[in-house]
Enzyme design. Structure first.
Site, PDB file in Angstrom:
ATOM      1  N   LYS A 153      -0.972  20.087  -9.068  1.00  0.00           N
ATOM      2  CA  LYS A 153      -0.001  21.033  -9.619  1.00  0.00           C
ATOM      3  C   LYS A 153       1.331  20.397  -9.982  1.00  0.00           C
ATOM      4  CE  LYS A 153      -1.873  25.170  -7.552  1.00  0.00           C
ATOM      5  NZ  LYS A 153      -1.860  26.030  -6.381  1.00  0.00           N
ATOM      6  N   ASP A 158     -11.275   9.417  -4.259  1.00  0.00           N
ATOM      7  CA  ASP A 158     -12.487  10.220  -4.358  1.00  0.00           C
ATOM      8  C   ASP A 158     -12.206  11.484  -5.165  1.00  0.00           C
ATOM      9  OD1 ASP A 158     -10.846  11.467  -2.562  1.00  0.00           O
ATOM     10  OD2 ASP A 158     -12.267  11.493  -0.904  1.00  0.00           O
ATOM     11  N   ASN A 179      10.571   7.621   1.051  1.00  0.00           N
ATOM     12  CA  ASN A 179       9.957   8.358  -0.057  1.00  0.00           C
ATOM     13  C   ASN A 179       9.679   7.377  -1.191  1.00  0.00           C
ATOM     14  OD1 ASN A 179      10.106  11.366   0.628  1.00  0.00           O
ATOM     15  ND2 ASN A 179      12.130  10.599   1.184  1.00  0.00           N
ATOM     16  N   ASP A 198      -2.837  11.604  -2.659  1.00  0.00           N
ATOM     17  CA  ASP A 198      -2.968  13.034  -2.950  1.00  0.00           C
ATOM     18  C   ASP A 198      -3.059  13.202  -4.473  1.00  0.00           C
ATOM     19  OD1 ASP A 198      -2.480  13.888  -0.206  1.00  0.00           O
ATOM     20  OD2 ASP A 198      -0.445  13.175  -0.543  1.00  0.00           O
ATOM     21  N   ASP A 231       5.011   4.817   3.606  1.00  0.00           N
ATOM     22  CA  ASP A 231       4.693   6.245   3.726  1.00  0.00           C
ATOM     23  C   ASP A 231       5.949   6.941   4.264  1.00  0.00           C
ATOM     24  OD1 ASP A 231       1.583   7.656   3.986  1.00  0.00           O
ATOM     25  OD2 ASP A 231       3.315   8.845   4.628  1.00  0.00           O
ATOM     26  N   GLU A 260       0.874  -1.172   0.000  1.00  0.00           N
ATOM     27  CA  GLU A 260       0.000   0.000   0.000  1.00  0.00           C
ATOM     28  C   GLU A 260       0.912   1.222   0.000  1.00  0.00           C
ATOM     29  OE1 GLU A 260      -2.520   0.837   3.412  1.00  0.00           O
ATOM     30  OE2 GLU A 260      -3.520   2.462   2.344  1.00  0.00           O
TER      31      GLU A 260
HETATM   32  C1  LIG Z   1      -4.049  11.671   1.456  1.00  0.00           C
HETATM   33  S1  LIG Z   1      -3.020  10.676   2.455  1.00  0.00           S
HETATM   34  C2  LIG Z   1      -3.861   9.090   2.370  1.00  0.00           C
HETATM   35  C3  LIG Z   1      -3.492   8.182   3.507  1.00  0.00           C
HETATM   36  C4  LIG Z   1      -4.208   6.835   3.534  1.00  0.00           C
HETATM   37  N1  LIG Z   1      -3.926   6.051   2.365  1.00  0.00           N
HETATM   38  C5  LIG Z   1      -5.682   6.999   3.742  1.00  0.00           C
HETATM   39  O1  LIG Z   1      -6.463   6.598   2.866  1.00  0.00           O
HETATM   40  O2  LIG Z   1      -6.085   7.513   4.790  1.00  0.00           O
HETATM   41  C6  LIG Z   1      -1.611  10.435   1.408  1.00  0.00           C
HETATM   42  C7  LIG Z   1      -0.435   9.803   2.136  1.00  0.00           C
HETATM   43  O3  LIG Z   1       0.572   9.525   1.168  1.00  0.00           O
HETATM   44  C8  LIG Z   1       1.827   9.884   1.686  1.00  0.00           C
HETATM   45  N2  LIG Z   1       2.687  10.201   0.535  1.00  0.00           N
HETATM   46  C9  LIG Z   1       2.357  10.974  -0.532  1.00  0.00           C
HETATM   47  N3  LIG Z   1       3.359  11.048  -1.409  1.00  0.00           N
HETATM   48  C10 LIG Z   1       4.377  10.304  -0.878  1.00  0.00           C
HETATM   49  C11 LIG Z   1       5.689   9.993  -1.300  1.00  0.00           C
HETATM   50  N4  LIG Z   1       6.171  10.458  -2.452  1.00  0.00           N
HETATM   51  N5  LIG Z   1       6.459   9.204  -0.525  1.00  0.00           N
HETATM   52  C12 LIG Z   1       5.979   8.728   0.645  1.00  0.00           C
HETATM   53  N6  LIG Z   1       4.733   8.990   1.112  1.00  0.00           N
HETATM   54  C13 LIG Z   1       3.939   9.760   0.351  1.00  0.00           C
HETATM   55  C14 LIG Z   1       1.570  11.046   2.609  1.00  0.00           C
HETATM   56  O4  LIG Z   1       2.573  11.180   3.589  1.00  0.00           O
HETATM   57  C15 LIG Z   1       0.206  10.702   3.186  1.00  0.00           C
HETATM   58  O5  LIG Z   1       0.313   9.998   4.402  1.00  0.00           O
END
Ligand SMILES: C[S@@+](CC[C@H](N)C(=O)[O-])C[C@H]1O[C@@H](n2cnc3c(N)ncnc32)[C@H](O)[C@@H]1O
Length: 170
Positions: free
Chosen positions: A129, A159, A103, A125, A76, A51
């Protein structure tokens, strides 16, 4: 950084199910378990599912409870979030769960060829942009190809109409 976060970080250092490789460290320390998660961590031959952007790991832990014969790894960069899922998995003795704090840009350094059967992207996310930060962009898909089996599945749960449409037109 808040005291609560510092405590979580300190506690997480002791968690057997968390591997932490934020930027900076990775270039110096190679990840020995690349290609060997099954034998060296899970001690089984079961499929591995990731995930990406797991946040607090609710989905990773939930799937692990439902499918004890599949190995799940939540990834994450946010340690304080990973803490929640990692602690829960330990409290419940879920041996088919691990968390990787890094990352996702450098994810191919942690998994070997054909090591992963499926990927879940859960409410990623949309990154409207910055296409290079969007987890379904070519930038990331190219990296996933290094370790996803032929015919492997990438599930997208979102969503965001923007992210759905962007991803669907590929
Ligand atoms: C909008 S949150 C969604 C979290 C979870 N999947 C949920 O549904 O509640 C997006 C997560 O992705 C992580 N994330 C986004 N881009 C990332 C990256 N390039 N490397 C590591 N983590 C990333 C963020 O830290 C964040 O915790």
């Amino acid at each position: 950084m808040s005291k609560g976060k510092l405590q979580k970080f300190a506690e997480m250092e002791t968690f057997s199910n968390v591997f932490q490789y934020p930027y900076g460290v990775i270039s110096k320390i190679p990840f020995d378990m690349k290609g060997h998660w099954r034998e060296q961590y899970f001690h089984n031959d079961n499929p591995v599912i990731l995930e990406l952007g797991c946040g607090k790991g609710e989905y990773t832990v939930g799937l692990a409870r439902l499918y004890p014969n599949i190995n799940f790894i939540g990834i994450d960069i946010k340690g304080a979030r990973i803490y929640t899922g990692a602690k829960q998995a330990l409290d419940e003795n879920l041996s088919n769960v691990a968390f990787l704090r890094t990352n996702i840009e450098i994810i191919d350094r942690f998994f070997g060829k054909d090591e992963v059967q499926e990927i879940w992207l859960t409410f990623s996310d949309p990154q409207m942009k910055n296409v290079h930060k969007r987890l379904t962009s070519t930038f990331f898909l190219t990296r996933y190809r290094h370790f996803l089996i032929d015919g492997g599945i990438i599930h997208l749960k979102t969503d965001s109409n923007f992210l759905f449409t962007y991803t669907a037109i590929w």
